[in-house]
Write a protein that holds these residues in place. Structure first.
Motif, PDB file in Angstrom:
ATOM      1  N   UNK A 118       0.823  -1.079   0.015  1.00 39.43           N
ATOM      2  CA  UNK A 118       0.117  -0.068  -0.057  1.00 39.43           C
ATOM      3  C   UNK A 118       1.040   1.242   0.024  1.00 39.43           C
ATOM      4  N   UNK A 119       2.064   1.096   0.792  1.00 43.56           N
ATOM      5  CA  UNK A 119       2.860   2.483   0.773  1.00 43.56           C
ATOM      6  C   UNK A 119       3.676   2.458  -0.606  1.00 43.56           C
ATOM      7  N   UNK A 120       3.945   1.266  -1.269  1.00 41.57           N
ATOM      8  CA  UNK A 120       4.168   1.518  -2.648  1.00 41.57           C
ATOM      9  C   UNK A 120       3.437   2.022  -3.792  1.00 41.57           C
ATOM     10  N   UNK A 121       2.056   1.861  -3.409  1.00 47.48           N
ATOM     11  CA  UNK A 121       1.010   2.369  -4.245  1.00 47.48           C
ATOM     12  C   UNK A 121       1.077   3.895  -4.126  1.00 47.48           C
ATOM     13  N   UNK A 122       1.158   4.423  -2.776  1.00 47.51           N
ATOM     14  CA  UNK A 122       1.168   5.743  -2.621  1.00 47.51           C
ATOM     15  C   UNK A 122       2.447   6.536  -3.194  1.00 47.51           C
ATOM     16  N   UNK A 123       3.566   5.651  -2.944  1.00 51.28           N
ATOM     17  CA  UNK A 123       4.650   6.353  -3.745  1.00 51.28           C
ATOM     18  C   UNK A 123       4.592   6.596  -5.344  1.00 51.28           C
ATOM     19  N   UNK A 124       3.929   5.365  -5.897  1.00 52.28           N
ATOM     20  CA  UNK A 124       3.714   5.553  -7.160  1.00 52.28           C
ATOM     21  C   UNK A 124       3.015   6.435  -7.698  1.00 52.28           C
ATOM     22  N   UNK A 125       1.822   6.752  -6.877  1.00 53.81           N
ATOM     23  CA  UNK A 125       0.992   7.992  -7.344  1.00 53.81           C
ATOM     24  C   UNK A 125       1.887   9.518  -7.174  1.00 53.81           C
ATOM     25  N   UNK A 126       2.630   9.438  -5.999  1.00 54.34           N
ATOM     26  CA  UNK A 126       3.214  10.695  -5.913  1.00 54.34           C
ATOM     27  C   UNK A 126       4.376  10.952  -7.032  1.00 54.34           C
ATOM     28  N   UNK A 127       4.932   9.689  -7.317  1.00 49.96           N
ATOM     29  CA  UNK A 127       6.005   9.817  -8.303  1.00 49.96           C
ATOM     30  C   UNK A 127       5.263  10.283  -9.906  1.00 49.96           C
ATOM     31  N   UNK A 128       3.996   9.855 -10.048  1.00 47.74           N
ATOM     32  CA  UNK A 128       3.333  10.037 -11.322  1.00 47.74           C
ATOM     33  C   UNK A 128       2.975  11.639 -11.394  1.00 47.74           C
ATOM     34  N   UNK A 129       2.533  12.282 -10.111  1.00 50.63           N
ATOM     35  CA  UNK A 129       2.095  13.515  -9.830  1.00 50.63           C
ATOM     36  C   UNK A 129       3.481  14.221 -10.104  1.00 50.63           C
ATOM     37  N   UNK A 145      -0.332  16.553  -2.775  1.00 49.29           N
ATOM     38  CA  UNK A 145      -1.557  15.764  -2.991  1.00 49.29           C
ATOM     39  C   UNK A 145      -1.795  14.396  -2.502  1.00 49.29           C
ATOM     40  N   UNK A 146      -0.741  13.644  -2.381  1.00 54.40           N
ATOM     41  CA  UNK A 146      -0.863  12.354  -1.827  1.00 54.40           C
ATOM     42  C   UNK A 146      -1.486  12.105  -0.375  1.00 54.40           C
ATOM     43  N   UNK A 147      -0.905  13.133   0.459  1.00 60.51           N
ATOM     44  CA  UNK A 147      -1.130  13.449   1.783  1.00 60.51           C
ATOM     45  C   UNK A 147      -2.711  13.763   1.806  1.00 60.51           C
ATOM     46  N   UNK A 148      -3.149  14.705   1.237  1.00 66.54           N
ATOM     47  CA  UNK A 148      -4.426  15.319   1.184  1.00 66.54           C
ATOM     48  C   UNK A 148      -5.473  14.090   0.911  1.00 66.54           C
ATOM     49  N   UNK A 149      -5.111  13.158  -0.275  1.00 63.05           N
ATOM     50  CA  UNK A 149      -5.887  11.974  -0.646  1.00 63.05           C
ATOM     51  C   UNK A 149      -5.879  11.052   0.538  1.00 63.05           C
ATOM     52  N   UNK A 150      -4.879  10.499   1.099  1.00 61.92           N
ATOM     53  CA  UNK A 150      -4.886   9.504   2.109  1.00 61.92           C
ATOM     54  C   UNK A 150      -5.583  10.298   3.564  1.00 61.92           C
ATOM     55  N   UNK A 151      -5.313  11.329   3.788  1.00 66.87           N
ATOM     56  CA  UNK A 151      -5.728  11.765   5.163  1.00 66.87           C
ATOM     57  C   UNK A 151      -7.372  12.035   4.903  1.00 66.87           C
ATOM     58  N   UNK A 152      -7.819  12.345   3.740  1.00 70.29           N
ATOM     59  CA  UNK A 152      -9.137  12.550   3.423  1.00 70.29           C
ATOM     60  C   UNK A 152      -9.784  11.208   3.320  1.00 70.29           C
ATOM     61  N   UNK A 153      -9.389  10.281   2.633  1.00 71.60           N
ATOM     62  CA  UNK A 153      -9.986   8.983   2.659  1.00 71.60           C
ATOM     63  C   UNK A 153     -10.116   8.259   3.825  1.00 71.60           C
TER      64      UNK A 153
END
Length: 199
Positions: free
Chosen positions: A118-129, A150-158
């Motif tokens: 799951x952390x890898x998924x988060x890192x992947x999305x950050x890299x794309x952004x 962007x990643x923090x906003x998404x994960x905290x919001x979810x």
């Protein structure tokens, strides 16, 4: 034959989630999943590379979605892009799935390997952004800060959205989280100890 039924993927997914919840991710085998679904192991591997992919099957789809947003968004204002992209992601991949996502979160939290994935998924999305902002001409530092924001906003919001039942849509939670972040940054002291002006 059952393996060709159009709902095979969903049947496999539901069977896997049930078994993960009942007996744990590690103890669940692919044959057990297919037996619960009434399908064959061959059918399982037609839809999923392994049992982890049941939980992360949308990873490639979300990556493609994020890449498209970064390359086709009409505005060059980074925060506007971020919020618009996160709201679209919320509507297309999260709304209507709260119970399912709560179950997935509990399963992921129960297994170290899944947490790492799951952390890898988060890192992947950050890299794309990050790559998207660099392609638009932003300097590396700004691109990295915005991508991580962007990643923090998404994960905290979810997390907030999944933890509450107040009727808010995920997009509204994202807006609230961004407003909170803005307020905190406005109140942040500058290098000389003064609070940054809100004007």
């Amino acid at each position: 034959m059952a393996r060709w039924r159009p709902d095979a993927r969903e049947r496999l997914r539901q069977a896997a989630l049930e078994l993960f919840a009942e007996q744990g991710f590690a103890a669940t085998t692919v044959p057990a999943i297919t037996a619960r679904a009434g399908l064959t192991t061959r059918t399982f591997f037609r839809h999923f590379a392994d049992k982890r992919e049941v939980l992360f099957a949308d990873e490639a789809e979300i990556r493609a979605f994020a890449t498209e947003i970064m390359t086709t968004a009409p505005t060059d204002e980074p925060l506007t892009m971020i919020v618009a992209g996160l709201r679209m992601l919320a509507e297309t991949h999260f709304e209507g799935r709260k119970d399912d996502l709560r179950q997935r979160r509990a399963i992921v939290a129960s297994d170290p390997g899944l947490r790492e994935r799951d952390q890898h998924k988060r890192a992947m999305l950050a890299q794309v952004t990050r790559d998207g902002f660099r392609a638009r001409g932003l300097d590396p530092l700004r691109a990295s800060l915005l991508a991580e924001t962007a990643g923090t906003l998404m994960y905290v919001s979810v997390a907030e959205w999944l933890d509450t039942d107040d009727g808010r849509r995920l997009g509204d939670v994202i807006d609230t989280a961004l407003a909170t972040l803005r307020t905190e940054l406005e109140d942040l002291p500058t290098s000389n100890g003064q609070v940054a002006s809100k004007g």
